[in-house]
Design a protein around this motif. Structure first.
Motif, short mmCIF file in Angstrom:
data_model
loop_
_atom_site.label_atom_id
_atom_site.label_comp_id
_atom_site.label_asym_id
_atom_site.label_seq_id
_atom_site.Cartn_x
_atom_site.Cartn_y
_atom_site.Cartn_z
N SER A 67 0.37 -1.21 -0.32
CA SER A 67 0.13 -0.05 -0.03
C SER A 67 0.58 1.15 0.20
O SER A 67 0.24 1.77 -0.87
CB SER A 67 -0.73 -0.15 1.17
OG SER A 67 -0.64 -0.19 2.58
N HIS A 74 1.95 6.83 -6.98
CA HIS A 74 0.28 7.79 -7.45
C HIS A 74 0.49 9.07 -6.91
O HIS A 74 -0.04 10.07 -7.82
CB HIS A 74 -0.74 7.00 -6.79
CG HIS A 74 -1.98 6.65 -6.23
ND1 HIS A 74 -3.08 6.71 -7.70
CD2 HIS A 74 -2.76 5.38 -6.24
CE1 HIS A 74 -3.94 5.73 -8.10
NE2 HIS A 74 -3.35 5.18 -6.49
N SER A 95 -5.91 -2.79 -10.25
CA SER A 95 -7.34 -2.07 -9.76
C SER A 95 -7.43 0.01 -9.17
O SER A 95 -8.15 0.70 -9.09
CB SER A 95 -8.68 -2.42 -9.00
OG SER A 95 -8.55 -2.95 -7.77
N GLN A 96 -6.20 -0.81 -8.40
CA GLN A 96 -6.51 0.49 -7.53
C GLN A 96 -5.41 1.16 -8.62
O GLN A 96 -5.60 2.87 -8.28
CB GLN A 96 -5.69 0.57 -6.05
CG GLN A 96 -6.20 -0.45 -5.57
CD GLN A 96 -5.03 -0.94 -4.24
OE1 GLN A 96 -5.06 0.19 -3.44
NE2 GLN A 96 -4.85 -2.30 -4.09
#
Length: 206
Positions: A67, A74, A95-96
């Motif tokens: 994560s 990101h 998906s993230q």
């Protein structure tokens, strides 16, 4: 430390320091899988590329460390206006992080489109099989009513001896006669995705 500093001569050093700081580790800590993953990303960004190729970036990391690496990607994507080509077997990561996705089998793209569209309504039988193998709560249009993971029958083909025709036909739940002798051509759908499959009517492709 901002990305504004990551320009000119100081660029590589600044980007390395930024990547390490974003995952919340002391700069003096030089061990650990998370630090090494962040450092690998930092080195790739040292030349300030427009495209980052991330090949299995979270391999060997546990969920909590994954994560943090995804959060780092990101932030770098947004702050540096960076495009990321993500190569992974982990559909959760896709998906993230991904806006668009391409599903490959035996070295060929069999379905591609927006991530949201493919996850909500997969069309190629291999894509459907991949998503059926993921544990989930509830059911969907193409998924088993039990909600339990469904294993894909057969084995991954030898890439030096790929089956004739559509490479997926030995494992396909409903192959057609032409599947074992002809290569399916790419078909465009109304929802701006593409797919390679002969069984167009079954999967309602228009």
């Amino acid at each position: 430390l901002g990305l504004g500093f990551a320009l000119g001569v100081a660029g590589p050093v600044a980007i390395v320091m930024l990547c390490v700081s974003l995952v919340g580790l002391p700069l003096g800590l030089v061990a650990g899988a998370l630090y090494l993953a962040a450092l690998g990303i930092a080195l790739a960004l040292a030349c300030q590329p427009k495209l980052l190729v991330a090949d299995e970036p979270t391999t060997a990391l546990d969920v909590s460390l994954q994560s943090q690496i995804l959060a780092l990607l990101h932030e770098l994507k947004n702050d540096m206006q960076l495009s990321i080509l993500l190569i992974t077997h982990d559909l959760g990561i896709v998906s993230q992080l991904a806006d668009r996705m391409a599903v490959m089998y035996a070295g060929k793209i069999v379905e591609q489109g927006t991530t949201e569209t493919i996850f909500s309504d997969p069309l190629h039988p291999y894509t459907i099989s991949l998503l059926e193998a993921v544990p989930r709560i509830g059911t969907g249009k193409h998924f088993a009513q039990t909600g339990r993971p469904q294993a894909l029958a057969g084995a991954v083909p030898d890439l030096q001896n790929v089956p004739s025709g559509c490479a997926f036909h030995p494992r396909c739940p409903q192959p057609l006669p032409e599947c074992n002798s002809q290569q399916p051509q790419e078909v465009k759908t109304q929802d701006a995705r593409s797919i390679r499959c002969f069984n167009l009517d079954k999967y309602s492709i228009k």
